[in-house]
Design a protein around this motif. Structure first.
Motif, PDB file in Angstrom:
ATOM      1  N   GLY A  98       0.779  -1.228   0.000  1.00 36.59           N
ATOM      2  CA  GLY A  98       0.000   0.000   0.000  1.00 36.59           C
ATOM      3  C   GLY A  98       0.808   1.275   0.000  1.00 36.59           C
ATOM      4  O   GLY A  98       0.245   2.347  -0.164  1.00 36.59           O
ATOM      5  N   ALA A  99       2.114   1.210   0.206  1.00 39.30           N
ATOM      6  CA  ALA A  99       2.928   2.427   0.232  1.00 39.30           C
ATOM      7  C   ALA A  99       3.324   2.833  -1.180  1.00 39.30           C
ATOM      8  O   ALA A  99       3.812   2.021  -1.963  1.00 39.30           O
ATOM      9  N   CYS A 100       3.096   4.106  -1.509  1.00 34.36           N
ATOM     10  CA  CYS A 100       3.512   4.655  -2.798  1.00 34.36           C
ATOM     11  C   CYS A 100       4.810   5.429  -2.601  1.00 34.36           C
ATOM     12  O   CYS A 100       4.980   6.132  -1.602  1.00 34.36           O
TER      13      CYS A 100
ATOM     14  N   SER B  26      14.391   6.825  -3.368  1.00 33.91           N
ATOM     15  CA  SER B  26      12.936   6.959  -3.310  1.00 33.91           C
ATOM     16  C   SER B  26      12.507   6.878  -1.861  1.00 33.91           C
ATOM     17  O   SER B  26      13.216   6.337  -1.015  1.00 33.91           O
ATOM     18  N   ALA B  27      11.309   7.391  -1.610  1.00 27.93           N
ATOM     19  CA  ALA B  27      10.752   7.350  -0.260  1.00 27.93           C
ATOM     20  C   ALA B  27       9.242   7.278  -0.352  1.00 27.93           C
ATOM     21  O   ALA B  27       8.653   7.738  -1.327  1.00 27.93           O
ATOM     22  N   PRO B  28       8.608   6.713   0.670  1.00 25.84           N
ATOM     23  CA  PRO B  28       7.154   6.792   0.724  1.00 25.84           C
ATOM     24  C   PRO B  28       6.736   8.266   0.673  1.00 25.84           C
ATOM     25  O   PRO B  28       7.340   9.120   1.329  1.00 25.84           O
ATOM     26  N   SER B  29       5.736   8.563  -0.140  1.00 26.64           N
ATOM     27  CA  SER B  29       5.393   9.955  -0.447  1.00 26.64           C
ATOM     28  C   SER B  29       4.906  10.772   0.747  1.00 26.64           C
ATOM     29  O   SER B  29       4.899  11.999   0.684  1.00 26.64           O
ATOM     30  N   GLY B  30       4.555  10.134   1.836  1.00 22.05           N
ATOM     31  CA  GLY B  30       4.153  10.868   3.031  1.00 22.05           C
ATOM     32  C   GLY B  30       5.260  11.727   3.614  1.00 22.05           C
ATOM     33  O   GLY B  30       4.995  12.603   4.438  1.00 22.05           O
TER      34      GLY B  30
ATOM     35  N   GLY C 152      17.172   6.043   3.786  1.00 20.84           N
ATOM     36  CA  GLY C 152      17.908   7.153   3.171  1.00 20.84           C
ATOM     37  C   GLY C 152      16.972   8.109   2.445  1.00 20.84           C
ATOM     38  O   GLY C 152      17.068   9.327   2.587  1.00 20.84           O
ATOM     39  N   GLY C 153      16.057   7.555   1.677  1.00 17.93           N
ATOM     40  CA  GLY C 153      15.082   8.377   0.964  1.00 17.93           C
ATOM     41  C   GLY C 153      14.159   9.121   1.914  1.00 17.93           C
ATOM     42  O   GLY C 153      13.811  10.278   1.677  1.00 17.93           O
ATOM     43  N   GLN C 154      13.769   8.449   2.989  1.00 19.53           N
ATOM     44  CA  GLN C 154      12.922   9.094   3.998  1.00 19.53           C
ATOM     45  C   GLN C 154      13.631  10.315   4.587  1.00 19.53           C
ATOM     46  O   GLN C 154      13.050  11.383   4.703  1.00 19.53           O
TER      47      GLN C 154
END
Length: 188
Positions: free
Chosen positions: A41-43, A52-56, A156-158
């Motif tokens: 469910g994570a985009c 990349s990171a979860p868009s939140g 890292g993306g977060q």
């Protein structure tokens, strides 16, 4: 014209509402917006070349700054109220597969942010907000990806994604600090 105390209160509650709005926004983003959406469910969105990171992350980075502003305008008690409100909203709005990760990461990171911001706030808004937000975003990132994905693959993306939002907020914090000095609008 409003008294300084009344203006601080109005601004504080505006920051609190914006902070609270970041929680459902972050959860909606993570479930709905991204260049790739994972099976859980994570985009994801790109935040830097190869990362990349979860868009939140976009809303969470701003939430860290807004929590500091709630405390600056309304005080420590309201900062704790904001954290409790945010954790509760996170539990309500997170995608089912991410409720634990979202709620725990939010509560941990915002509490760490508060613990760093509080002793530093007298040394200046920019220093306190920068230091507390960096601590908060690292804790949020590690807690969220560990609980949500069972690994540190996206940490890292977060961190980079939230850091971008904190950096983008710095000119606004600078302007707010200068405006407060000019009109004599101190902190609580």
């Amino acid at each position: 014209m409003f008294s300084q105390r009344h203006q601080r209160t109005i601004e504080g509650f505006a920051f609190l509402v914006a902070f609270a709005a970041c929680v459902p926004a972050a959860n909606w983003l993570i479930a709905s917006v991204g260049t790739v959406c994972l099976p859980n469910g994570a985009c994801l969105i790109p935040v830097a070349p190869g990362l990349s990171a979860p868009s939140g992350v976009l809303a969470v980075g701003i939430a860290l700054v807004l929590r500091d502003l709630v405390q600056r305008r309304l005080g420590l008690t309201w900062a704790f109220v904001a954290i409790a409100l945010g954790a509760g909203l996170s539990a309500l709005f997170a995608p089912p597969a991410l409720v634990l990760a979202s709620t725990a990461a939010f509560a941990l990171s915002e509490t760490a942010d508060l613990a760093v911001y509080t002793p530093l706030r007298r040394r200046g808004l920019l220093l306190a907000a920068t230091a507390s937000n960096v601590v908060g975003l690292v804790i949020d990132s590690i807690a969220f990806v560990s609980l949500a994905f069972g690994s540190l693959e996206f940490v890292g993306g977060q961190i980079v994604g939230k850091l971008w939002m904190v950096i983008l907020a710095m000119p606004v914090l600078h302007w707010l600090r200068e405006r407060d000095r000019q009109i004599g609008l101190g902190t609580v």
